[in-house]
Design an enzyme around this catalytic site. Structure first.
Site, PDB file in Angstrom:
ATOM      1  N   GLY A 164       2.459   2.685  -2.369  1.00 55.59           N
ATOM      2  CA  GLY A 164       2.952   3.223  -3.506  1.00 55.59           C
ATOM      3  C   GLY A 164       2.330   4.478  -4.026  1.00 55.59           C
ATOM      4  O   GLY A 164       1.288   4.616  -3.880  1.00 55.59           O
ATOM      5  N   CYS A 193      -0.914   3.767  -5.801  1.00 53.37           N
ATOM      6  CA  CYS A 193      -1.631   2.866  -5.238  1.00 53.37           C
ATOM      7  C   CYS A 193      -2.785   3.185  -4.350  1.00 53.37           C
ATOM      8  O   CYS A 193      -2.917   4.199  -3.901  1.00 53.37           O
ATOM      9  CB  CYS A 193      -0.674   2.000  -4.347  1.00 53.37           C
ATOM     10  SG  CYS A 193      -1.310   0.897  -3.179  1.00 53.37           S
ATOM     11  N   GLY A 219       0.859  -1.176   0.018  1.00 51.16           N
ATOM     12  CA  GLY A 219      -0.008  -0.135  -0.050  1.00 51.16           C
ATOM     13  C   GLY A 219       0.710   1.199   0.064  1.00 51.16           C
ATOM     14  O   GLY A 219       0.119   2.519  -0.004  1.00 51.16           O
TER      15      GLY A 219
HETATM   16  P1  5GP Z   1       6.325   4.021  -5.757  1.00 52.62           P
HETATM   17  O1  5GP Z   1       7.675   4.052  -5.917  1.00 52.62           O
HETATM   18  O2  5GP Z   1       5.641   4.481  -7.145  1.00 52.62           O
HETATM   19  O3  5GP Z   1       5.882   4.782  -4.610  1.00 52.62           O
HETATM   20  O4  5GP Z   1       5.808   2.536  -5.753  1.00 52.62           O
HETATM   21  C1  5GP Z   1       6.169   1.589  -6.761  1.00 52.62           C
HETATM   22  C2  5GP Z   1       5.157   0.381  -6.327  1.00 52.62           C
HETATM   23  O5  5GP Z   1       3.906   0.587  -5.990  1.00 52.62           O
HETATM   24  C3  5GP Z   1       5.366  -0.948  -7.273  1.00 52.62           C
HETATM   25  O6  5GP Z   1       6.802  -1.449  -6.883  1.00 52.62           O
HETATM   26  C4  5GP Z   1       4.325  -1.763  -6.727  1.00 52.62           C
HETATM   27  O7  5GP Z   1       4.792  -2.378  -5.785  1.00 52.62           O
HETATM   28  C5  5GP Z   1       3.547  -1.079  -6.428  1.00 52.62           C
HETATM   29  N1  5GP Z   1       2.166  -0.793  -7.299  1.00 52.62           N
HETATM   30  C6  5GP Z   1       2.496  -0.600  -8.429  1.00 52.62           C
HETATM   31  N2  5GP Z   1       1.201  -0.395  -9.219  1.00 52.62           N
HETATM   32  C7  5GP Z   1       0.406  -0.532  -8.342  1.00 52.62           C
HETATM   33  C8  5GP Z   1      -1.232  -0.935  -8.149  1.00 52.62           C
HETATM   34  O8  5GP Z   1      -1.983  -0.481  -9.271  1.00 52.62           O
HETATM   35  N3  5GP Z   1      -1.548  -0.879  -7.072  1.00 52.62           N
HETATM   36  C9  5GP Z   1      -1.043  -0.963  -5.959  1.00 52.62           C
HETATM   37  N4  5GP Z   1      -1.593  -1.316  -4.620  1.00 52.62           N
HETATM   38  N5  5GP Z   1       0.378  -1.002  -5.881  1.00 52.62           N
HETATM   39  C10 5GP Z   1       0.983  -0.693  -6.978  1.00 52.62           C
END
Ligand code: 5GP
Length: 358
Positions: free
Chosen positions: A190, A193, A188
């Site tokens: 991301g 996300c 959660g």
């Molecule tokens: P960020 O660096 O953008 O904060 O987080 C990247 C991570 O978000 C990814 O490696 C993956 O674990 C997570 N993530 C990617 N797409 C989604 C999504 O559609 N839903 C959720 N719950 N997590 C995502």
């Protein structure tokens, strides 16, 4: 119902306390780390940062840039053997160092039968690939462990990543019973996300890292802090909390090397701003793109976001590496590996002075 009332921390709840240091220049800091993995017994050396296996960041063009910084790229799972072959063929024609690129390339897979067939076709036909990432949104599914075992049996020497989880017992389960080398931690956090909003499920990311790192290190394994990095300071806090690797999506999006066009928008005060699109892999957009539709029983757990266009990816990477070196210099960590033992987190109620910020 139970209540766990230990403090649960996110990056924004802490700062790293500076301490007396003998480092006089950031150039003395080594961001490379050498690993020997517990189940594969394989070795790897590089800067322990990874681009997320999202189709906006886990691409061949991103991989080419990040490989020059010794940073890994988790390629998205929709690439086929043909895509890999075409990419390597093009690179060979340009006389690029293919072996170097392969060293920083992680092949992703889901846990379906078709995913396994696609994975094996890539791993069996392209020599020199070292890394596999078995990735599902909910790493607590029982089926994950049996799938990890199956991949481990087939590829005893490859480095296997699996996740996502956010608690200690499941981290150990992957390493001890699943044959996994590196557990991906983050439920959660991301930037794209919506899981916490749509399900109410999640663990604040810094606490998840601290707990899972402790559990993984206790049985010889490693973890990736996946998601929630919004600044070089957050990345330093993830490493300080014990993450062996940090995975990032949002901060590596919006550049020339990411897919998609630059979009121009006129703002209310008449300025033109440039953007690129970035979206979660569980978003309705991603579902429709890869599966043609969004199944009725699901709700979208990902956002579709306009991120500011940021030019060349190399500039962002250098900003992050510079920030990390500076953190190391503030706490007397000559190597990135030393950050946890040099880190004291201060619980804070304010991070930045934004008094003069518009
Ligand atoms: P960020 O660096 O953008 O904060 O987080 C990247 C991570 O978000 C990814 O490696 C993956 O674990 C997570 N993530 C990617 N797409 C989604 C999504 O559609 N839903 C959720 N719950 N997590 C995502």
């Amino acid at each position: 119902m139970k209540i766990d009332n230990r403090p649960n921390l996110d990056f924004k709840n802490v700062l790293i306390k500076p301490q007396r240091t003998t480092i006089t220049s950031r150039s003395e800091v080594n961001l490379c780390r050498k690993f020997t993995f517990p189940n594969s017994q394989s070795e790897w050396e590089g800067v322990p940062i990874m681009a997320a296996n999202m189709d906006t960041t886990g691409t061949f063009s991103v991989c080419k840039v990040l490989a020059t910084y010794k940073i890994l790229t988790c390629l998205h799972k929709f690439y086929t053997l043909n895509d890999y072959q075409m990419f390597f063929c093009q690179e060979k024609n340009k006389d690029n160092d293919i072996e170097n690129i392969k060293n920083y390339m992680v092949v992703s897979t889901g846990i379906g039968e078709k995913d396994f067939i696609n994975l094996c076709s890539i791993m069996d036909n392209i020599s020199g690939l070292k890394w596999i990432c078995i990735d599902v949104a909910n790493g607590y599914m029982q089926k994950m462990i049996s799938f990890c075992k199956k991949v481990r049996e087939r590829y005893p020497k490859l480095i296997i990543i699996a996740g996502n989880v956010a608690t200690s017992e499941m981290t150990q389960e992957y390493i001890i019973n699943g044959g996994v080398d590196v557990v991906k931690v983050g439920i959660g956090p991301g930037s794209a996300c919506l899981t916490r909003l749509k399900t109410g499920v999640g663990v604040p990311q810094l606490s998840a890292i601290i707990d899972c790192a402790d559990a993984a290190h206790g049985c010889g394994g490693f973890i990736i802090g996946d998601g929630g990095i919004t600044s070089p300071g957050d990345m330093a806090k993830a490493f300080g909390g014990g993450a062996d690797f940090v995975m990032c999506g949002g901060i590596f999006s919006g550049h020339d090397e990411n897919p998609g066009e630059v979009v121009e928008k006129l703002t209310q005060n008449g300025e033109t701003k440039k953007f690129k699109y970035f979206y979660g892999m569980s978003s309705e957009h991603a579902m429709k793109k890869h599966y043609g539709q969004m199944a009725k029983y699901r709700s979208s757990e990902g956002r579709f976001i306009k991120v500011p266009y940021r030019g060349s990816l190399g500039d962002t990477v250098e900003d992050y590496l510079g920030g990390l070196r500076s953190t190391c210099a503030y706490v007397n960590a000559y190597k990135i590996k030393h950050l946890p033992k040099c880190t004291t987190f201060l619980l804070v109620t304010q991070q930045l002075n934004t008094h003069l910020v518009e």
